[in-house]
Motif scaffolding. Structure first.
Motif, PDB file in Angstrom:
ATOM      1  N   ARG A   1       1.779  -5.710  -0.796  1.00 19.99           N
ATOM      2  CA  ARG A   1       0.376  -5.808  -0.221  1.00 19.99           C
ATOM      3  C   ARG A   1       0.623  -7.098   0.788  1.00 19.99           C
ATOM      4  O   ARG A   1      -0.218  -6.801   1.665  1.00 19.99           O
ATOM      5  N   ALA A   2       1.372  -7.984   0.451  1.00 22.29           N
ATOM      6  CA  ALA A   2       1.312  -9.033   1.381  1.00 22.29           C
ATOM      7  C   ALA A   2       1.920  -8.468   2.896  1.00 22.29           C
ATOM      8  O   ALA A   2       1.507  -8.925   3.952  1.00 22.29           O
ATOM      9  N   ILE A   3       2.831  -7.504   2.835  1.00 21.58           N
ATOM     10  CA  ILE A   3       3.439  -6.976   3.887  1.00 21.58           C
ATOM     11  C   ILE A   3       2.522  -5.884   4.493  1.00 21.58           C
ATOM     12  O   ILE A   3       2.489  -6.118   5.902  1.00 21.58           O
TER      13      ILE A   3
ATOM     14  N   GLY B   1      -1.669  -3.595   9.300  1.00 21.11           N
ATOM     15  CA  GLY B   1      -2.701  -2.683   9.306  1.00 21.11           C
ATOM     16  C   GLY B   1      -3.441  -2.603   8.034  1.00 21.11           C
ATOM     17  O   GLY B   1      -4.383  -1.821   7.738  1.00 21.11           O
ATOM     18  N   GLY B   2      -2.850  -3.349   7.013  1.00 23.29           N
ATOM     19  CA  GLY B   2      -3.743  -3.774   5.914  1.00 23.29           C
ATOM     20  C   GLY B   2      -3.965  -2.269   5.046  1.00 23.29           C
ATOM     21  O   GLY B   2      -3.079  -1.608   4.885  1.00 23.29           O
ATOM     22  N   SER B   3      -5.329  -2.183   4.780  1.00 28.57           N
ATOM     23  CA  SER B   3      -5.507  -1.168   3.825  1.00 28.57           C
ATOM     24  C   SER B   3      -5.320   0.334   4.725  1.00 28.57           C
ATOM     25  O   SER B   3      -5.772   1.401   3.956  1.00 28.57           O
ATOM     26  N   PHE B   4      -5.393   0.267   5.730  1.00 27.80           N
ATOM     27  CA  PHE B   4      -4.709   1.371   6.427  1.00 27.80           C
ATOM     28  C   PHE B   4      -3.230   1.859   6.497  1.00 27.80           C
ATOM     29  O   PHE B   4      -3.048   3.001   6.941  1.00 27.80           O
TER      30      PHE B   4
ATOM     31  N   ALA C   1      -5.660  -1.270  -8.763  1.00 28.17           N
ATOM     32  CA  ALA C   1      -6.569  -2.094  -8.055  1.00 28.17           C
ATOM     33  C   ALA C   1      -6.092  -2.364  -6.575  1.00 28.17           C
ATOM     34  O   ALA C   1      -6.878  -2.552  -5.878  1.00 28.17           O
ATOM     35  N   ARG C   2      -4.719  -2.138  -6.388  1.00 32.22           N
ATOM     36  CA  ARG C   2      -4.375  -2.505  -5.032  1.00 32.22           C
ATOM     37  C   ARG C   2      -4.094  -1.517  -4.309  1.00 32.22           C
ATOM     38  O   ARG C   2      -3.426  -1.584  -2.939  1.00 32.22           O
ATOM     39  N   GLN C   3      -4.463  -0.522  -4.821  1.00 38.66           N
ATOM     40  CA  GLN C   3      -4.431   0.904  -3.982  1.00 38.66           C
ATOM     41  C   GLN C   3      -2.874   1.277  -3.702  1.00 38.66           C
ATOM     42  O   GLN C   3      -2.479   1.844  -2.355  1.00 38.66           O
TER      43      GLN C   3
ATOM     44  N   PRO D   1      -7.588   6.710   0.073  1.00 35.30           N
ATOM     45  CA  PRO D   1      -8.233   7.121   1.376  1.00 35.30           C
ATOM     46  C   PRO D   1      -7.810   5.806   2.261  1.00 35.30           C
ATOM     47  O   PRO D   1      -8.119   4.603   1.614  1.00 35.30           O
ATOM     48  N   ARG D   2      -7.205   5.884   3.203  1.00 35.88           N
ATOM     49  CA  ARG D   2      -6.962   4.796   4.340  1.00 35.88           C
ATOM     50  C   ARG D   2      -8.244   3.937   4.739  1.00 35.88           C
ATOM     51  O   ARG D   2      -9.040   4.719   5.141  1.00 35.88           O
TER      52      ARG D   2
END
Length: 386
Positions: free
Chosen positions: A318-320, A325-328, A356-358, A384-385
């Motif tokens: 998730r750091a990467i 683009g984050g959650s996208f 929890a981190r998708q 979903p993005r």
């Protein structure tokens, strides 16, 4: 005399799913982004909070949203006009995809009156419907991995595609991933991981028939010079230090890349990408697999550890994504360890943390389904993005 480049401003609607807004911003790289947001979208944890940071990576100037009643057409018209009238000398593009129908109507009417290009993104059909003005100059949905990362100011250093013989061996090992973990430990105990300059013998190896087949393919790949069978053990002449790197984990990265190729839905896919940290400082951020579909990015972390279910792997993944683009960005954690060989309690806790981190978790017993899993996560994602 050189022509003067006219600045580009993008008007977007904030309400509901935001991926089409990100696609238009990635494609245009506008000088200005003017958001028109419903009151509901401005609440903590809702659409604006989710998309704001990504938009700020894509444009040097993201305005504070004009907030509207999502069902008051006059309010919507007035706020869209106020945003566009603030910058009369730019080329306006209005993306009217992401909001209520009433918000789309208001933005369309104001955009058309001001000679803006008005676009609607049909992401399911990979189309941009031009409702007014000029259509996009190019395909907003088609991006290479390298071009995607450049949009987020990240230079990528991709690994060249692997030889066919390496892919063949990776496919074989993916058929018995738990045995592949044990194979690595057998070789480690024989000091296959130590540095060497000349070919050397790995002696007294207790190999299963499956592992012997892998060694024969490794010989075809140039990793080893020979394998000899004795009465109750085998002996290998290790010719190349890359043999250890392959068995130690590269095989799963190559298999994941091959699965993405076989999925047939990606515009581009790359194995083993290194992204320098900010300012070019070490350490490098490693992406084991990166693939683009409809200008969206999917990345995967591949682990061949005997006990891979550790939360720090998820945090690193998730750091990467937060940089690109984050959650996208879709994210998968792919491990060689099968469910039936894993510690059940550790795996259950890990899955909860991943959800929890998708992040989608793929275990060793699912590797033969990986092309289908990748297709699903590209076209109908579990999370979903955005």
């Amino acid at each position: 005399m050189a022509s003067v480049k006219i600045p580009v401003a993008l008007l977007i609607l904030i309400g509901g799913r935001q991926t089409p807004n990100v696609l238009s911003a990635q494609f245009l790289r506008p000088d200005i982004i003017a958001p028109i947001a419903s009151r509901e979208a401005m609440r903590p944890g809702e659409a604006w909070e989710k998309v704001r940071r990504v938009l700020e990576q894509l444009s040097p100037r993201v305005l504070d949203p004009h907030t509207v009643d999502a069902f008051d057409l006059n309010d919507i018209r007035e706020q869209c006009a106020a945003a566009m009238d603030r910058f009369p000398d730019v080329r306006w593009v209005c993306n009217i995809t992401c909001a209520t129908t009433i918000m789309s109507i208001g933005a369309y009417e104001v955009g058309r009156m001001r000679n803006a290009s008005v676009w609607y993104f049909d992401t399911a059909g990979r189309r941009v419907v031009t409702l007014a003005g000029q259509p996009p100059d190019g395909d907003p949905y088609r991006l290479s991995v390298e071009n995607y990362l450049q949009i987020y100011n990240r230079a990528a250093q991709p690994t060249p595609p692997p030889p066919v013989s390496w892919v063949a061996l990776a496919r074989q090992m993916a058929q018995a991933p738990d045995d592949a973990i044990e194979f690595r430990e057998i070789l480690r105990r024989a000091n296959a991981d130590a540095r060497f300059t000349q070919p050397r013998r790995l002696a007294v190896l207790s190999l299963t028939p499956t592992m012997v087949q892998w060694c024969e393919q490794a010989q075809a790949a140039g990793f080893i010079s020979a394998i000899h069978q004795h009465s109750n053990h085998h002996e290998i002449l290790q010719a190349d230090g890359a043999f250890w790197d392959f068995v130690n984990g590269a095989w799963l990265e190559i298999y994941a890349w091959d699965a993405a190729q076989r999925a047939g839905c990606f515009d581009d896919c790359c194995p083993g990408i290194e992204i320098p940290a900010q300012g070019g400082l070490s350490p490098m951020n490693q992406i084991d697999l990166a693939a683009t579909h409809a200008a969206s990015l999917l990345i995967a972390e591949c682990k061949t550890e005997a006990r891979p279910f550790r939360t720090e792997h998820l945090d690193q993944l998730r750091a990467i994504t937060s940089m690109i683009g984050g959650s996208f960005v879709g994210a998968l954690f792919i491990t060689a360890r099968s469910q039936h060989k894993a510690d059940a309690q550790a795996l259950a806790a890990f899955r909860a943390q991943a959800q929890a981190r998708q992040i989608v978790v793929v275990t060793g017993d699912q590797l033969n389904q990986l092309p289908d899993i990748l297709t699903r996560e590209a076209t109908r994602p579990t999370f979903p993005r955005g």
